[in-house]
Design a protein around this motif. Structure first.
Motif, mmCIF file in Angstrom:
data_model
loop_
_atom_site.group_PDB
_atom_site.id
_atom_site.type_symbol
_atom_site.label_atom_id
_atom_site.label_comp_id
_atom_site.label_asym_id
_atom_site.label_seq_id
_atom_site.Cartn_x
_atom_site.Cartn_y
_atom_site.Cartn_z
ATOM 1 N N SER A 297 -20.184 -0.933 17.499
ATOM 2 C CA SER A 297 -19.841 -0.775 18.906
ATOM 3 C C SER A 297 -20.685 0.320 19.545
ATOM 4 C CB SER A 297 -18.351 -0.449 19.051
ATOM 5 O OG SER A 297 -18.009 -0.295 20.406
ATOM 6 N N LYS A 298 -20.909 1.401 18.815
ATOM 7 C CA LYS A 298 -21.750 2.492 19.322
ATOM 8 C C LYS A 298 -23.191 2.027 19.511
ATOM 9 C CE LYS A 298 -18.981 6.140 17.148
ATOM 10 N NZ LYS A 298 -18.959 7.234 16.140
ATOM 11 N N LEU B 247 -23.405 -14.178 35.489
ATOM 12 C CA LEU B 247 -24.598 -13.408 35.828
ATOM 13 C C LEU B 247 -24.720 -12.166 34.953
ATOM 14 C CD1 LEU B 247 -24.556 -13.544 39.734
ATOM 15 C CD2 LEU B 247 -26.008 -14.871 38.192
ATOM 16 N N LEU B 248 -23.597 -11.736 34.381
ATOM 17 C CA LEU B 248 -23.590 -10.494 33.619
ATOM 18 C C LEU B 248 -23.516 -10.696 32.116
ATOM 19 C CD1 LEU B 248 -21.150 -8.396 35.857
ATOM 20 C CD2 LEU B 248 -23.649 -8.388 35.873
ATOM 21 N N ILE B 249 -22.943 -11.810 31.674
ATOM 22 C CA ILE B 249 -22.779 -11.998 30.231
ATOM 23 C C ILE B 249 -23.722 -13.084 29.718
ATOM 24 C CG2 ILE B 249 -20.381 -11.230 30.318
ATOM 25 C CD1 ILE B 249 -19.507 -14.124 30.129
ATOM 26 N N GLU B 250 -23.721 -13.255 28.416
ATOM 27 C CA GLU B 250 -24.622 -14.225 27.779
ATOM 28 C C GLU B 250 -24.403 -15.627 28.330
ATOM 29 O OE1 GLU B 250 -25.066 -16.665 23.614
ATOM 30 O OE2 GLU B 250 -23.593 -15.048 23.767
ATOM 31 N N VAL B 251 -25.502 -16.366 28.489
ATOM 32 C CA VAL B 251 -25.408 -17.733 29.005
ATOM 33 C C VAL B 251 -26.072 -18.716 28.042
ATOM 34 C CG1 VAL B 251 -25.324 -17.056 31.433
ATOM 35 C CG2 VAL B 251 -27.539 -17.497 30.356
ATOM 36 N N GLN B 252 -25.567 -19.922 28.067
ATOM 37 C CA GLN B 252 -26.202 -21.079 27.435
ATOM 38 C C GLN B 252 -25.976 -22.260 28.365
ATOM 39 O OE1 GLN B 252 -25.298 -21.952 23.281
ATOM 40 N NE2 GLN B 252 -24.740 -19.822 22.898
ATOM 41 N N GLY B 253 -26.867 -23.228 28.331
ATOM 42 C CA GLY B 253 -26.730 -24.384 29.199
ATOM 43 C C GLY B 253 -25.412 -25.110 29.008
ATOM 44 N N GLN C 54 -27.478 0.148 23.252
ATOM 45 C CA GLN C 54 -28.428 -0.886 23.649
ATOM 46 C C GLN C 54 -28.117 -1.392 25.062
ATOM 47 O OE1 GLN C 54 -31.134 -1.825 21.989
ATOM 48 N NE2 GLN C 54 -31.700 -3.238 23.639
ATOM 49 N N LEU C 55 -26.851 -1.496 25.380
ATOM 50 C CA LEU C 55 -26.458 -1.931 26.716
ATOM 51 C C LEU C 55 -26.977 -0.961 27.769
ATOM 52 C CD1 LEU C 55 -24.903 -3.797 28.604
ATOM 53 C CD2 LEU C 55 -22.818 -2.493 28.092
ATOM 54 N N ASN D 31 -12.847 -8.538 20.221
ATOM 55 C CA ASN D 31 -13.109 -7.217 19.653
ATOM 56 C C ASN D 31 -14.567 -6.803 19.733
ATOM 57 O OD1 ASN D 31 -10.404 -6.666 18.803
ATOM 58 N ND2 ASN D 31 -10.690 -8.175 17.188
ATOM 59 N N ASP D 32 -15.345 -7.573 20.458
ATOM 60 C CA ASP D 32 -16.755 -7.211 20.620
ATOM 61 C C ASP D 32 -17.195 -7.489 22.060
ATOM 62 O OD1 ASP D 32 -19.315 -6.421 20.145
ATOM 63 O OD2 ASP D 32 -19.916 -8.200 19.019
ATOM 64 N N PRO D 33 -16.546 -6.852 23.032
ATOM 65 C CA PRO D 33 -16.869 -7.131 24.439
ATOM 66 C C PRO D 33 -18.276 -6.699 24.826
ATOM 67 C CG PRO D 33 -15.424 -5.219 24.275
ATOM 68 C CD PRO D 33 -15.501 -5.830 22.905
ATOM 69 N N GLU D 34 -18.815 -5.710 24.118
ATOM 70 C CA GLU D 34 -20.144 -5.212 24.483
ATOM 71 C C GLU D 34 -21.237 -6.241 24.241
ATOM 72 O OE1 GLU D 34 -17.547 -1.852 23.075
ATOM 73 O OE2 GLU D 34 -18.315 -3.666 22.115
ATOM 74 N N TRP D 35 -21.093 -7.040 23.180
ATOM 75 C CA TRP D 35 -22.187 -7.916 22.769
ATOM 76 C C TRP D 35 -22.555 -8.934 23.835
ATOM 77 C CZ3 TRP D 35 -26.098 -7.630 19.838
ATOM 78 C CH2 TRP D 35 -26.827 -8.794 19.496
ATOM 79 N N LYS D 36 -21.560 -9.509 24.494
ATOM 80 C CA LYS D 36 -21.830 -10.497 25.534
ATOM 81 C C LYS D 36 -22.652 -9.887 26.671
ATOM 82 C CE LYS D 36 -19.796 -14.348 24.197
ATOM 83 N NZ LYS D 36 -20.498 -15.644 24.075
ATOM 84 N N PHE D 37 -22.409 -8.597 26.962
ATOM 85 C CA PHE D 37 -23.169 -7.931 28.016
ATOM 86 C C PHE D 37 -24.543 -7.493 27.525
ATOM 87 C CE2 PHE D 37 -18.777 -7.460 29.419
ATOM 88 C CZ PHE D 37 -18.873 -7.797 30.752
ATOM 89 N N VAL D 38 -24.620 -7.090 26.266
ATOM 90 C CA VAL D 38 -25.925 -6.713 25.699
ATOM 91 C C VAL D 38 -26.894 -7.885 25.775
ATOM 92 C CG1 VAL D 38 -27.143 -6.097 23.566
ATOM 93 C CG2 VAL D 38 -25.033 -4.927 24.174
#
Length: 489
Positions: free
Chosen positions: A339-340, A441-447, A345-346, A303-310
């Motif tokens: 979401s707005k 490459l587009l969403i949040e990353v961690q090792g 921010q995205l 329910n929060d798809p934007e955050w991973k891209f932000v």
């Protein structure tokens, strides 16, 4: 004509893998230079000693004959037992405190009653990331069976890791028909402390990884009953660790290119489709069950798809979690309001990347974070609570040396694949890996996010390790007159 086109596709996939492995290798050298080269003079000695030890062990494994099936299994079982004993010893030496997201799962269990919602508002962790409810139910089940003892989760993690090593072995044998190479793949994965150190926490990555590996192995059997089982294990993987879309993407592309286009095997293609239908049906039923139990009214959705891209497109944080980005979140607001904010921010992040021509730099930084740096697994194990700074630094470095070994051998292996003999099943492993690398490459990353795909990296690394030992053996034999080179390894 068709054969030529197929060959082009094969070479294209292998080239992409080689470019990926080379990039990871070069970024690893940069990371090592920036973080370890001048930090401690003992690091070089530790790294050299560890690498020599792995080479010696690898050489020893390749000198053991492979024509005795019982002996082969004894060797593998011995390796798995050594790994499990070491892993249990590790668990006994680290704190049981659960940090970060792992605490979100474990700490909530203490007073939790089935039927209670996992969140207070539609902007809480489990309402935004409802898909995490699957793993929560698993941990809940473990705690109900064994009691509220983190050791149960930890021990099961070790069991899953041992099974991951087993299926890594089986996959290598299936793809390359090479027992020695399979032993080497298991060896370089089991010595990677960056891979196994999360067994002390309530992590969903090992069980999820195991389900996905079993799924790929079952699909390689090309029998109806195994395709049905593959649909079930794929569902299990997605319920535990929601990276199923990249696995499914790899499976679909493999089915189209290698089963339908190359082999014209319509029956096998339909069986793959059947496995996917079973997955979608079971996953939908599980999501309905989560809703019906009142655990999570959102089922298993995101329910929060934007955050991973932000976060993933934030250049300043290299696409990683950032406290500065976290300031955007206002827990008092509803999900619709947030979401707005996140969409706005995205848009800013994309504009910044466009105006500064920073896309490539961001992708390189993120690739380094995800694939070439430390996984931070030892940090999440929280060993600093029980050990001094010098010990923590040494463990962190030793863990990274394991990653270095994996990266170096996979780099060599990615180049050697152009000359190696293998069947098309290899592409069933490589395609999901490439899909995952592109999506990240587009969403949040961690090792630590690379943990699920390290078995695949280890399989490619086994190819490289085998080639290195083959070269060493050839040089050694050339010094002995009268010994033909075809007796090497």
């Amino acid at each position: 004509m068709i054969e030529r086109f197929q060959n082009i596709i094969n070479k294209t996939i292998l080239t992409c893998v080689a470019i990926f492995a080379t990039t990871v290798f070069l970024l690893m050298l940069v990371f090592y230079y920036q973080n370890f080269l001048f930090e401690n003079s003992h690091n070089v000695i530790i790294a050299i000693a560890f690498i020599i030890l792995v080479l010696v062990l690898g050489y020893g494994l390749t000198r053991i004959k492979t024509d005795d099936r019982i002996l082969n299994w004894l060797i593998l079982i011995t390796m798995l037992l050594v790994f499990m004993i070491t892993a249990i010893f590790w668990i006994s030496k680290v704190p049981s405190v659960q940090l970060s997201d792992f605490g979100n799962f474990w700490d909530r269990l203490l007073d939790y009653k089935v039927g209670d919602p996992l969140y207070q508002t539609d902007n809480d962790y489990f309402s935004k990331y409802a898909y995490q409810s699957g793993y929560f139910v698993y941990v809940l089940g473990v705690s109900r069976i064994f009691g509220y003892h983190i050791f149960a989760v930890q021990f099961l993690n070790v069991v899953y890791q041992a099974l991951i090593l087993l299926f890594t072995y089986l996959l290598v044998v299936k793809v390359f028909d090479n027992i020695k190479m399979a032993r080497l793949s298991v060896l370089i994965l089991m010595v990677d402390l960056d891979w196994f150190a999360l067994n002390s926490v309530a992590s969903n990555q090992y069980l999820g990884s195991l389900f996905y590996l079993i799924t790929l192995y079952l699909l390689m059997q090309n029998k109806l009953k195994y395709y049905i089982l593959a649909g079930i294990t794929l569902t299990g993987g997605c319920l535990i660790r929601p990276i199923g879309p990249v696995i499914i993407a790899g499976i679909v592309v493999y089915a189209v290119i290698y089963l339908l286009m190359k082999k014209h095997d319509f029956h096998a293609t339909l069986k793959v489709l059947l496995a996917l239908v079973i997955y979608f049906a079971l996953f939908s039923m599980a999501s309905w069950g989560i809703k019906a139990s009142n655990i999570n009214a959102y089922g298993l959705t995101n329910n929060d798809p934007e955050w991973k891209f932000v976060t993933g497109l934030n250049y300043q944080s290299n696409g990683t979690y950032s406290p500065d980005m976290d300031k955007l979140i206002d827990p008092s607001n509803t999900r619709a309001q947030m979401s707005k904010v996140e969409k706005k921010q995205l848009h800013k992040e994309i504009v910044y990347l466009n105006e500064n021509h920073a896309w490539l730099r961001l992708f390189l930084h993120k690739t380094q974070v995800l694939w070439s740096s430390r996984t931070m697994a030892t940090d999440f194990a929280n060993i600093k609570m029980m050990h001094n700074d010098a010990t923590v630094a040494r463990v962190d470095f030793l863990a990274y040396v394991g990653s270095i070994i994996l990266i170096v051998f996979s780099f060599i292996g990615s180049l050697q694949l152009f000359r190696s003999k293998f069947n098309d099943n290899l592409y069933l492993l490589l395609l999901p890996l490439m899909a995952f690398a592109v999506v990240q490459l587009l969403i949040e990353v961690q090792g630590r996010y690379r943990i699920e795909f390290l078995p695949v990296i280890a399989i490619v690394g086994g190819v490289g390790f085998y080639q290195v030992l083959h070269i060493f053996s050839s040089i050694r034999l050339r010094q002995k007159k009268g010994v033909p080179l075809n007796q090497t390894l």
